[in-house]
Every structure is written in structure tokens, then in C-alpha cells.
Design an enzyme around this catalytic site. Sequence first.
Site: not given
Ligand code: SDX
Length: 391
Positions: A269, A326
Site C-alpha cells: 500500500h 483487497d
Molecule cells: C487500494 O490509495 C489507497 O488508499 C487505495 C485503497 C483505497 O482504499 O482507496 O487503499 C485501495 O487500491 C489498495 C491497493 C490495491 N492494489 C493491490 O493490491 C495491487 C498490488 N499492490 C501493489 O501494486 C502496490 O503495493 C500498490 C500499488 C498498492 C502500492 O504501490 P507503491 O506504493 O507504488 O509501491 P512501490 O511500487 O513503490 O513498491 C515499493 C517496493 C517495490 O520493490 P523495489 O523496487 O523497492 O524492489 O515494493 C514492491 C515494489 O516492487 N511491491 C510489491 C508489491 N507492492 C509493492 N512487490 C510485490 N507485490 C506487491 N503487491
Amino acid sequence: QTGCITYDPGYMNTGPCKSAITFVDGEQGILRYRGYPIDQIASRGSFTETAWLLIFGELPTREQLSRFSAGLCAEELLHEDLRHHFEGFPPGGHPMAMLSAVVNSMGCYHPDLLEIESKGEFYLAASKIISKVRTIAAFSYRKSMGLPFMYPNPALSYCRNFLHMMFSIPHKHYDPSPEAVRALSLFLTLHADHEQNCSTSTVRMVGSSQANLFASVSAGICALWGRLHGGANAGVMEMLEQISEGKRTPREVLELAKQKKFRLMGFGHRIYKSYDPRAVILKQAAHDLLTKLGKLDRLMDIAMELEALALADPYFAERKLYPNVDFYSGLILRALNIPMQMFPVMFAIGRMPGWIAHWYEEHQQHGSKIHRPRQIFTGQVLRDYVPFDER
Ligand code: SDX
């Protein structure tokens, strides 16, 4: 030459948005609606009570809630001409496309609410959207199933009426258990608002141009549709089903996520760097509902195994990746027999009061101040036109 023209950050006036609606502390895993902790709202409130709280800022009195519920009942029907919109959609059309289109077209049927001047007009527009979004969602489902539309029944509560429109068939009324109705109300309550997330920021951005409420929340529906946002609840179920069908083991799924082959859906998140408080409640609620309904869902066991493995893995721990709203929510919808394609639609029904509250706050705060983010220019700075034969 390419360059990088920057502006004085102060000039960009892109500072954070100010809002009094929802407070989130991502480090502590705190979520409060108008100051009330989410666990208290979830355990003691209802979805319609939460909608009032988010929009008007205070918990409703019995009389206010009774009047609000009666108003939602009065607004549950769609204009009969709106039915023809559904006839124009192909059978396989995605319900999120139908939802955003039909919600936007509500502006054609309520032209008197395109320009909202008074609190009374806002209250009426908000009631229409919160009530009719159920009917539109259920009609979208019935259309996709080739089933006749089931009209709302004013004798039923908000959630019970939605399940009726989804699953009743002519001459056979669908009568969900109290546990199922409570679980749906809890699901919608936990999705009702979450400060400046992607879809809510979209609603504020569109609303800041003085676009009407129907068009603004329709834009929010489109933003929510994305796989990284409201589409994640369905993404989680697809991931769990792949494991259930033996296509991948939980460990293989985690390895692929660590190799960045895909994202572990329902994990991570932008704000929560701890366990999403909504996920704590939804995990327990999914387990309780399945138990009360006497349903065993192997996906629940797989989800808990996947969570335990991920939380024990340094890759996820180092990046502070925890279950988000989710990860378990789809298990509740699945127990309610709601098909996966409808999962983001359910998220949109829940988020409607939050979008409406933010739209109104935007209007109250800024009136005519349109959002206009600035940029850091990184393109070609300056060059002369080149004739064709010199290119
Ligand atoms: C919602 O904003 C809100 O409030 C949204 C929400 C709401 O109520 O409106 O809470 C609802 O949208 C919840 C999120 C639902 N989406 C998912 O579950 C999809 C999977 N999650 C990821 O796509 C991700 O965690 C996000 C999009 C939710 C957040 O991404 P960020 O904050 O942009 O994180 P990032 O891309 O900067 O990642 C930081 C690191 C990266 O690794 P490095 O580059 O440091 O090596 O964490 C890794 C990312 O690759 N990472 C994940 C991951 N999420 C982040 N790796 C594997 N699986 C994941 N889910």
C-alpha cells in the site's frame, strides 16, 4: 537539447490537499472516519449511518438516519428510459463500463441537479446517487447474465434490497441470511472512504472544474477500475484460484512476486507500511461468514497460508508489504455469490459516500479554484522547424 526546466516548488502550489473527512496513519495502521476509529464504526455502525457521517461530518440521530433511509428508498428506482441504456450494451460488457456510463447519464435525467447551489440540492443529488448506484449495479449484473431486471423493493433495507435485485427471480424472492446482509454492510462500510486515493483524487480533480456530481463520481468509477486500485480484489481471487487449481504453489507465487514477474495482489500500500486495519476486520469477517453459512472455502485457507509465508519472508518485511483491504474482501463477496466481475463494482458502491463527501468538501473549500498540477519539463527545450527534405 533536452533539458529540465523546473519551477520553484512553491510556485507549483501542488502541496497536499486539505481534508477533514478521513484520517489515515500508515505507520500505525490507523484509519478514522471523521475522527471515529474504523473498528468502532465497523462493529457498531451500518453503511447508511457511515454514509451520513462521511458526508455531513457527524453521526446521525435516529431521526436523521430514519429520514435519510426513507430518502434512499424514495430514490431507488431508475427513470424507466434509463433501462434502454442497458439494451445498448453487449452481453459480455463489463459492469464497471456500464456503471460509469449510466451514473454519468443520471445528469441527463436530473438537469436541475447539474448546478448544485444549496445544501438541499446537494442532499438530494447525494441520495439519488447512493441509492440508485445499487440499482444500476444490479441491473448491470442481470444484463450480463441475460436475466430480467429485478426492481427494488422499498420494504427492504439498503443491503437486503441490493441482494434482492441481484438474486431474486420472478415469483421467487431471494431472502439472504442476516449474516449475509451484515457482511455486505460491513464490506461497504470498510470501503466507504480512504482519503486521497487515486479514485477520490480523480473525483476532486474533476469536481474542481465545477463538473457536476454525477460526472465527477463517474470519473471516480473509471479510476477505480484499474487493476492496481479497485480491480485488485478480483486480482487476489484469480491468484488464489491459480493456487487452488494447482497451477502454482504459494511459495512459487511469492518467488514470482520477488522476481517482479507480477505483484502479489492484495498486498502492499502506498500509505500503509503496516497491516491495513481494514484487512484485519475483513479477514475475521470472511472467516465468521463462511463459518456461519457453513461454507468451507479452500481459498480462505490458501489466503491465510500465503499471508503467513509472505509476512515471514524478508523481501516483503523489508519493503513493509502487508495485506491491504483487497486481500480478504473478495472472499466475503464470493461467499455472497457475487461474481468476480462485480467485485470492483462492489468497491464503487462502498466508496460512493466518500467520493460525494470529498466532492462537496472541494466545492466548500475552493469554490472556483480548479486543480492545475504543474510539471517538471524534460523534453526538447528549443529548436527550429526542419523542412521535409532535411529530415
Ligand atoms: C487500494 O490509495 C489507497 O488508499 C487505495 C485503497 C483505497 O482504499 O482507496 O487503499 C485501495 O487500491 C489498495 C491497493 C490495491 N492494489 C493491490 O493490491 C495491487 C498490488 N499492490 C501493489 O501494486 C502496490 O503495493 C500498490 C500499488 C498498492 C502500492 O504501490 P507503491 O506504493 O507504488 O509501491 P512501490 O511500487 O513503490 O513498491 C515499493 C517496493 C517495490 O520493490 P523495489 O523496487 O523497492 O524492489 O515494493 C514492491 C515494489 O516492487 N511491491 C510489491 C508489491 N507492492 C509493492 N512487490 C510485490 N507485490 C506487491 N503487491
